[in-house]
Design a protein around this motif. Structure first.
Motif, PDB file in Angstrom:
ATOM      1  N   THR A 164       0.811  -1.213   0.000  1.00  0.00           N
ATOM      2  CA  THR A 164       0.000   0.000   0.000  1.00  0.00           C
ATOM      3  C   THR A 164       0.845   1.265   0.000  1.00  0.00           C
ATOM      4  O   THR A 164       0.337   2.350  -0.293  1.00  0.00           O
ATOM      5  N   ASN A 341      -5.779   7.351   6.257  1.00  0.00           N
ATOM      6  CA  ASN A 341      -6.607   7.600   5.071  1.00  0.00           C
ATOM      7  C   ASN A 341      -5.899   7.068   3.830  1.00  0.00           C
ATOM      8  O   ASN A 341      -5.544   7.841   2.925  1.00  0.00           O
ATOM      9  N   PRO A 342      -5.693   5.758   3.754  1.00  0.00           N
ATOM     10  CA  PRO A 342      -4.867   5.210   2.670  1.00  0.00           C
ATOM     11  C   PRO A 342      -5.431   5.443   1.278  1.00  0.00           C
ATOM     12  O   PRO A 342      -4.667   5.681   0.330  1.00  0.00           O
ATOM     13  N   LYS A 343      -6.757   5.390   1.107  1.00  0.00           N
ATOM     14  CA  LYS A 343      -7.339   5.598  -0.219  1.00  0.00           C
ATOM     15  C   LYS A 343      -7.127   7.035  -0.684  1.00  0.00           C
ATOM     16  O   LYS A 343      -6.745   7.282  -1.833  1.00  0.00           O
ATOM     17  N   GLU A 344      -7.395   7.978   0.216  1.00  0.00           N
ATOM     18  CA  GLU A 344      -7.220   9.383  -0.144  1.00  0.00           C
ATOM     19  C   GLU A 344      -5.743   9.707  -0.409  1.00  0.00           C
ATOM     20  O   GLU A 344      -5.419  10.479  -1.323  1.00  0.00           O
ATOM     21  N   ARG A 346      -3.452   7.590  -1.521  1.00  0.00           N
ATOM     22  CA  ARG A 346      -3.063   7.020  -2.819  1.00  0.00           C
ATOM     23  C   ARG A 346      -3.585   7.890  -3.957  1.00  0.00           C
ATOM     24  O   ARG A 346      -2.913   8.050  -4.983  1.00  0.00           O
ATOM     25  N   THR A 347      -4.781   8.471  -3.780  1.00  0.00           N
ATOM     26  CA  THR A 347      -5.294   9.407  -4.787  1.00  0.00           C
ATOM     27  C   THR A 347      -4.341  10.584  -4.938  1.00  0.00           C
ATOM     28  O   THR A 347      -4.012  10.998  -6.064  1.00  0.00           O
ATOM     29  N   ASN A 350      -1.207   9.417  -6.754  1.00  0.00           N
ATOM     30  CA  ASN A 350      -1.465   9.227  -8.182  1.00  0.00           C
ATOM     31  C   ASN A 350      -1.530  10.558  -8.918  1.00  0.00           C
ATOM     32  O   ASN A 350      -1.091  10.663 -10.073  1.00  0.00           O
TER      33      ASN A 350
END
Length: 405
Positions: A164, A341-344, A346-347, A350
């Motif tokens: 991750t 907040n791993p999803k945010e 990674r956004t 990216n």
């Protein structure tokens, strides 16, 4: 001992720990400026927080660091290992926080001995059983941030990191140019986007703008369409923010008189750039007396001062100043936010990688040291010469292997 230039030409030999059991890594064996207080008898079995005191014999960083031989990291233990990867390190980034940590003056004091370095670039050489090939695969050119190790562990020939926190690097982008993206660009983008909500109409002031985070902040501001006023301490440092296209570059010096001049010049620059009320966001790497003498007055009402560091020392911030100026003052530590907040996160990463691929940001390496001269990277910051990006090379990219992938 693992040879730092070694990379198998036949991928069938991977994972390499099957035939290599030891690697080299830089380790810090004691803190240069502080030492742990001895526990009293009634504390010997307690789990209280460690206490440190200043050392009587302050050490140079070269004296507390060593290039050691340590066991090769492995996967296969289940748990976290199933979701992790092994990376053959090509480059490890070193920045001011790594130097502060070795001194024992950073907010995080790892258990000794520890391996410095948060940012690593290299090749994936093994993936955990539960890491999908669509996410990462053997041979990928990657950047890893060693957050699970508290921002340490990067200065080793092979590192283990959770998938991750590992990101593919766009083709054509040199690995050495990305070896400080975490320390510099992740910190900058968190301040600009997550905290500052910067957009095309924003005006941002960045102090300490000749350093790695400062220059990354300027680049990202420009990629986001914002305007930037950059502040540096001396005229000699003005060329660095100019190289990354800051709209205005000013000097604030180191005295009360120079701070007053900087405040006036920054306010005039705000007017010229169409922001008569002041900047929307200050990304503050300096703090010290500059905060109250200039930064608070340059920020518009309800604007934000984002505290990233305090290279000029820590000074009390009077609540009355914040009240009268109507300021938001926020500390910026991207690592904790990223883990929660791993999803945010990674956004965000990216988006930064898309800036990188398009050329909107162009991370650069200003100095490269070989692994047997690792200490020179730390000595740059010890002598206040740590400009831009500094990396240590553990191996080079092997184009023969890359062509076989």
């Amino acid at each position: 001992v693992f040879k730092s230039s070694f990379l198998p030409s036949d991928l069938s030999f991977w994972p390499i720990q099957l035939f290599i059991s030891m690697i080299q890594a830089v380790r810090c064996h004691e803190f240069a400026c502080v030492e742990q207080e001895a526990k009293s008898d009634d504390q010997s079995h307690s789990k209280k927080r460690r206490k440190f005191r200043p050392r009587k014999d302050t050490q140079k960083v070269k004296e507390i660091l060593a290039l050691d031989t340590i066991p090769h990291p492995t996967l296969g233990g289940g748990g976290h290992d199933d979701y992790s990867v092994l990376i053959k390190t090509c480059f490890a980034g070193i920045q001011y926080p790594d130097f502060l940590q070795a001194q024992g003056l950073y907010q995080v004091k790892p258990k000794l001995p520890y391996i410095p370095g948060m940012d690593v670039t290299g090749y994936v050489i093994q993936v955990g059983q539960k890491v999908p090939a669509s996410v990462l695969k053997v041979g990928d050119r990657v950047l890893a941030t060693m957050l699970r190790e508290g921002g340490t562990g990067g200065m080793a020939e092979v590192v283990k990191a959770p998938a991750t926190l590992v990101y593919r690097i766009p083709e054509g982008v040199p690995l050495e140019a990305c070896a400080n993206i975490g320390r510099n660009y992740f910190a900058a983008y968190h301040s600009l986007k997550t905290i500052g909500n910067v957009g095309p109409s924003s005006l941002v002031l960045v102090d300490g703008a000749s350093g790695g985070v400062g220059m990354a902040t300027i680049e990202l501001c420009k990629a986001m369409g914002a305007k930037v006023i950059a502040g540096v301490s001396t005229e000699e440092k003005m060329k660095y923010p100019q190289q990354v296209h800051a709209d205005v570059v000013l000097t604030y010096g180191r005295s009360k008189e120079s701070y007053k001049r900087f405040k006036k010049e920054a306010q005039q620059a705000c007017k010229r750039l169409g922001h008569a009320d002041g900047v929307d966001l200050v990304v503050d790497m300096v703090q010290g007396d500059l905060f109250e003498a200039a930064l608070a007055s340059v920020t518009r009402p309800l604007g934000t001062i984002c505290l990233v560091g305090f290279t000029a020392g820590q000074r009390p911030i009077r609540p009355g100043i914040i009240l009268i100026k109507e300021l938001n003052v926020v500390g910026s530590l991207w690592g904790r936010w990223a883990m929660q907040n791993p999803k945010e996160h990674r956004t965000n990463v990216n988006e930064m990688l898309s800036f990188l691929a398009s050329g909107a940001i162009q991370p650069r390496v200003n100095r490269i040291f070989e692994s047997n001269e690792y200490y020179k990277a730390f000595e740059l910051f010890e002598s206040n010469q740590g400009r831009g990006n500094t990396v240590v090379r553990f191996s080079t990219e092997d184009q023969t292997v890359q062509s076989r992938l």
